[in-house]
Design an enzyme around this catalytic site. Structure first.
Site, short mmCIF file in Angstrom:
data_model
loop_
_atom_site.label_atom_id
_atom_site.label_comp_id
_atom_site.label_asym_id
_atom_site.label_seq_id
_atom_site.Cartn_x
_atom_site.Cartn_y
_atom_site.Cartn_z
N LYS A 1 -5.90 -2.11 7.06
CA LYS A 1 -6.10 -2.37 5.63
C LYS A 1 -6.90 -3.65 5.40
O LYS A 1 -7.00 -4.11 4.26
CB LYS A 1 -4.73 -2.49 4.92
CG LYS A 1 -3.88 -1.23 5.01
CD LYS A 1 -4.41 -0.10 4.15
CE LYS A 1 -3.63 1.17 4.36
NZ LYS A 1 -4.08 2.29 3.53
N ASP B 1 -5.32 13.99 2.88
CA ASP B 1 -5.48 13.90 1.43
C ASP B 1 -5.13 15.23 0.77
O ASP B 1 -5.21 15.37 -0.46
CB ASP B 1 -6.92 13.51 1.07
CG ASP B 1 -7.30 12.16 1.66
OD1 ASP B 1 -6.41 11.29 1.75
OD2 ASP B 1 -8.47 11.98 2.05
N ASP C 1 0.85 -1.20 0.00
CA ASP C 1 0.00 0.00 0.00
C ASP C 1 0.88 1.25 0.00
O ASP C 1 1.82 1.35 0.79
CB ASP C 1 -0.92 -0.03 1.22
CG ASP C 1 -2.23 0.66 0.97
OD1 ASP C 1 -2.20 1.87 0.66
OD2 ASP C 1 -3.28 0.01 1.08
N HIS D 1 1.47 8.70 5.34
CA HIS D 1 0.48 9.72 5.72
C HIS D 1 0.90 10.55 6.94
O HIS D 1 0.29 11.57 7.22
CB HIS D 1 -0.87 9.06 6.06
CG HIS D 1 -1.71 8.73 4.87
ND1 HIS D 1 -2.11 9.67 3.95
CD2 HIS D 1 -2.25 7.56 4.46
CE1 HIS D 1 -2.87 9.08 3.03
NE2 HIS D 1 -2.96 7.79 3.31
N ASP E 1 -1.44 -0.11 -4.63
CA ASP E 1 -2.73 0.45 -5.02
C ASP E 1 -2.63 1.91 -5.45
O ASP E 1 -3.53 2.43 -6.10
CB ASP E 1 -3.75 0.28 -3.89
CG ASP E 1 -3.26 0.86 -2.56
OD1 ASP E 1 -2.03 1.07 -2.38
OD2 ASP E 1 -4.12 1.11 -1.70
N HIS E 2 -1.56 2.60 -5.04
CA HIS E 2 -1.31 4.01 -5.38
C HIS E 2 -0.02 4.39 -4.70
O HIS E 2 0.48 3.64 -3.85
CB HIS E 2 -2.44 4.93 -4.87
CG HIS E 2 -2.70 4.72 -3.41
ND1 HIS E 2 -1.87 5.22 -2.44
CD2 HIS E 2 -3.64 4.00 -2.76
CE1 HIS E 2 -2.31 4.83 -1.27
NE2 HIS E 2 -3.38 4.08 -1.42
N HIS F 1 -1.44 10.99 -0.89
CA HIS F 1 -1.03 10.05 -1.95
C HIS F 1 -0.39 10.83 -3.10
O HIS F 1 -0.46 12.05 -3.15
CB HIS F 1 -2.26 9.30 -2.48
CG HIS F 1 -2.91 8.43 -1.45
ND1 HIS F 1 -4.11 7.81 -1.65
CD2 HIS F 1 -2.50 8.07 -0.21
CE1 HIS F 1 -4.43 7.11 -0.59
NE2 HIS F 1 -3.48 7.26 0.31
N SER G 1 -7.01 4.00 -1.83
CA SER G 1 -7.15 2.56 -1.55
C SER G 1 -8.46 1.99 -2.06
O SER G 1 -8.51 0.86 -2.53
CB SER G 1 -7.10 2.32 -0.05
OG SER G 1 -5.80 2.52 0.43
N ASP H 1 1.93 3.28 3.07
CA ASP H 1 0.82 4.24 3.08
C ASP H 1 0.59 4.85 4.46
O ASP H 1 0.56 6.07 4.60
CB ASP H 1 -0.46 3.56 2.61
CG ASP H 1 -1.59 4.55 2.56
OD1 ASP H 1 -1.50 5.49 1.74
OD2 ASP H 1 -2.53 4.42 3.36
N ARG I 1 -14.46 4.73 6.17
CA ARG I 1 -14.44 5.57 7.36
C ARG I 1 -15.81 6.20 7.65
O ARG I 1 -15.92 7.10 8.48
CB ARG I 1 -13.37 6.65 7.22
CG ARG I 1 -11.94 6.09 7.13
CD ARG I 1 -10.93 7.21 7.17
NE ARG I 1 -9.55 6.77 7.01
CZ ARG I 1 -8.78 6.28 8.01
NH1 ARG I 1 -9.29 6.16 9.22
NH2 ARG I 1 -7.54 5.91 7.78
N ARG J 1 -17.00 7.88 0.25
CA ARG J 1 -16.27 6.63 0.47
C ARG J 1 -16.70 5.97 1.78
O ARG J 1 -16.90 6.66 2.78
CB ARG J 1 -14.77 6.92 0.45
CG ARG J 1 -13.93 5.72 0.81
CD ARG J 1 -12.48 5.91 0.42
NE ARG J 1 -11.59 5.27 1.37
CZ ARG J 1 -10.28 5.18 1.24
NH1 ARG J 1 -9.69 5.71 0.18
NH2 ARG J 1 -9.56 4.59 2.14
O1 LIG Z 1 -8.43 7.24 4.62
C1 LIG Z 1 -7.23 7.49 4.53
O2 LIG Z 1 -6.40 7.09 5.36
C2 LIG Z 1 -6.76 8.42 3.43
O3 LIG Z 1 -7.74 9.38 3.17
C3 LIG Z 1 -6.56 7.67 2.16
O4 LIG Z 1 -5.75 6.55 2.34
P1 LIG Z 1 -6.11 5.15 1.68
O5 LIG Z 1 -6.89 5.42 0.44
O6 LIG Z 1 -4.76 4.54 1.39
O7 LIG Z 1 -6.86 4.37 2.69
MN LIG Z 2 -3.91 2.54 -0.13
MN LIG Z 3 -3.55 6.16 2.13
#
Ligand SMILES: O=C(O)[C@H](O)COP(=O)(O)O
Ligand SMILES: [Mn+2]
Ligand SMILES: [Mn+2]
Length: 546
Positions: free
Chosen positions: A353, A164, A21, A423, A460-461, A491, A72, A419, A281, A278
């Protein structure tokens, strides 16, 4: 059942997809924790095994434009489904542009609900233009429409981002938005930010990792408990003064009050829109609003509200029942078709994850397909710059045990390190995160060899590949006046690797680099490695059989 692939009978052992990740291919060595990391295993993979670059951002993963970074959700959706769907960010933007969102039953019920009660409509969500979980323009459009449809009071509960978007950019959003709200608050309409806090402190937990965080959000938004300020601009400034060096995502909660009274508690008869599109969360806070027998924490008071999510966040659980825009209808995922073809599948990651390799992978569904085993390694609840190795070792242990069991033909895992530590904006910790993944691979790959299998190693990115903000004009790492670099937490737009780790075919297998090669080509590549043809709907395989 998938048809047999005539060109290749399939590898003798399992096919393993390893997602690192947040591991992009850097453009600059300055600011790349990936370049800075000591990573002998990855270096050997890139030197000795077939490897290509995949597109992992923008339209290649269903985002509205190629200026949008990957994330992600869209990344794992594309890998798991083998297809690209217009994603939440694009679907909501279109629904607003075309006005379809206002015609929908859900929006009409939200407005009618608010008008039948005290006339109060609340919006809770991530307050930025990151376009990963939400977009502030969507919020703006809804405030304008709410006024036009006769709602009297709007209260916004603003989750500060800095994850982000640049790490201390909260005021770039809060100041103009409070000005917009002041301007539109005429003719008896009153719209204000009522509460908020850092997104990693309240409300936006995921995968049951940290329910106290959601409880803190509930107490802030619903009960109006927390340090009081006169407006959100003062709150951000005040909280920064009290917590020097704290970046936006980690700021504590705040409540806006007049004469000591919070201006936006959530009461019976109000309407509430959670405006993130999304799901990961959004699910926990949504459960707190809609579940009657909710036991994750004591809600103290449970207002009867009309609640809607921007999207439906979980198709299997139908959570929530009311949503403003229909989510992408992700069908024919690789898990479903490998299951229908009688293959046993194993998925593993740590909590942070876990949903990525299960729920996102399977098209935002929380139920397993037949023959799937899911293994979660509990994540620590700590700032990850303090533990950059996270659970890479334990995930590797679980993967090795699954390989040794001989039970599974298709396995997948996600290493969160690049990842989650990326962050934090902490460069040194991010290099250690990459080193932890490298060490994990050095243990996992021999177990794949022993099982007669192959691996596709990808991401994934990007994230750890760019730990400094880039200058908008020069695209070079941006410097502060004192010559230091500006830490970047978000990202990246960089491509990601796809490595074919194959010690079984005797060099018959290669990967084809195409202009459009992207994450959605992985599912068909896995099918071919298994000796199966891809499903009709999947994007092309990148496997080249010599
Ligand atoms: O939710 C998060 O932690 C970030 O906004 C994006 O990170 P992720 O897409 O790798 O989960
Ligand atoms: Mn990710
Ligand atoms: Mn991320």
């Amino acid at each position: 059942m998938l048809q047999k692939f005539p060109a290749f009978a399939g590898v003798p052992g399992p096919v393993v997809v390893i997602v690192m990740d947040g591991y992009g291919i850097p453009k600059h060595d300055v600011g790349s924790a990936i370049d800075a990391a000591r990573k002998p295993t990855l270096d050997r993979l890139f030197a000795k095994y077939p490897n290509i670059r995949l597109r992992a951002h923008g339209t290649a993963v269903g985002m509205p434009s190629d200026d949008d970074m990957g994330n992600s959700e869209v990344g794992h959706n594309a890998i798991g489904a083998g297809q690209v769907y217009a994603q939440g960010a694009a679907l909501v933007a279109n629904a607003i542009a075309e006005g379809a969102i206002w015609q929908g039953e859900a929006w009409q019920q939200i407005v009618a609900g608010a008008k039948a009660g005290r006339g109060v409509l609340h919006f809770i969500g991530l307050f930025s233009d990151g376009n990963v979980h939400s977009h502030i323009d969507h919020l703006k459009a809804m405030v304008v429409q709410a006024k036009a449809e006769g709602v009297k009071t709007v209260r916004i509960h603003a989750l500060l981002d800095g994850r982000d978007v640049p790490e201390t950019s909260a005021l770039d959003y809060v100041v103009p938005f409070e000005a917009f709200l002041r301007d539109i608050s005429t003719g008896g309409f009153d719209a204000r930010i009522a509460s908020g806090g850092g997104r990693q402190t309240i409300t936006m937990d995921r995968y049951d990792a940290n329910w106290p965080m959601v409880e803190r959000g509930w107490r802030t938004h619903v009960l109006g408990e927390g340090p009081q300020f006169a407006n959100a601009t003062e709150a951000v400034n005040g909280l920064r003064e009290r917590n020097p060096g704290t970046i936006d995502q980690d700021l504590p909660e705040f409540v806006i009050a007049e004469n000591g009274n919070p201006i936006g508690t959530i009461e019976d008869g109000d309407s509430v829109v959670f405006y993130n599109f999304r799901g990961d969360r959004a699910i926990e806070i949504t459960r707190a609003f809609v579940e009657e027998n909710f036991t994750e924490f004591d809600r103290v008071r449970t207002p009867r509200v009309t609640y809607a999510g921007m999207l439906q966040y979980d198709g299997d659980l139908q959570l929530p029942k009311r949503f403003l825009v229909a989510p992408p209808a992700i069908k024919d995922t690789s898990s479903e078709w490998f299951s229908k073809s009688g293959l046993a599948q194993y998925a593993c990651s740590e909590t942070q994850k876990f949903g990525h390799v299960t729920y996102f992978w399977n098209g935002n569904r929380s139920n397993k397909f037949e023959g799937e085993t899911w293994q979660e390694v509990p994540s620590d609840v700590v700032p990850f710059e303090q533990r950059p190795w996270m659970k890479a070792a334990e995930i590797t242990d679980a993967m090795i045990a699954a390989l040794q069991s001989g039970q599974y033909k298709v396995l997948r895992c996600n290493y969160a390190n690049g990842d989650m530590v990326g962050h934090t904006g902490n460069f040194r910790a991010a290099t250690m995160a990459i080193e932890a993944v490298d060490l994990a691979l050095s243990r996992l790959l021999p177990a794949i060899d022993a099982a007669g299998g192959v691996a596709l190693i990808t991401a994934d990115h990007g994230n750890a590949d760019e730990m400094f903000e880039l200058d908008k004009k020069t695209k070079q790492p941006a410097q502060n006046k004192d010559g230091s670099f500006k830490a970047k937490t978000a990202h990246t737009l960089n491509p990601v690797p796809l490595v074919l780790y194959d010690n079984v075919s005797g060099g018959r297998l290669d990967l084809t680099q195409t202009d459009t090669a992207g994450l959605s080509n992985i599912a068909a590549t896995v099918a071919n490695l298994l000796g199966l043809q891809k499903h009709d709907t999947w994007d092309e395989s990148l496997l080249n059989v010599k």
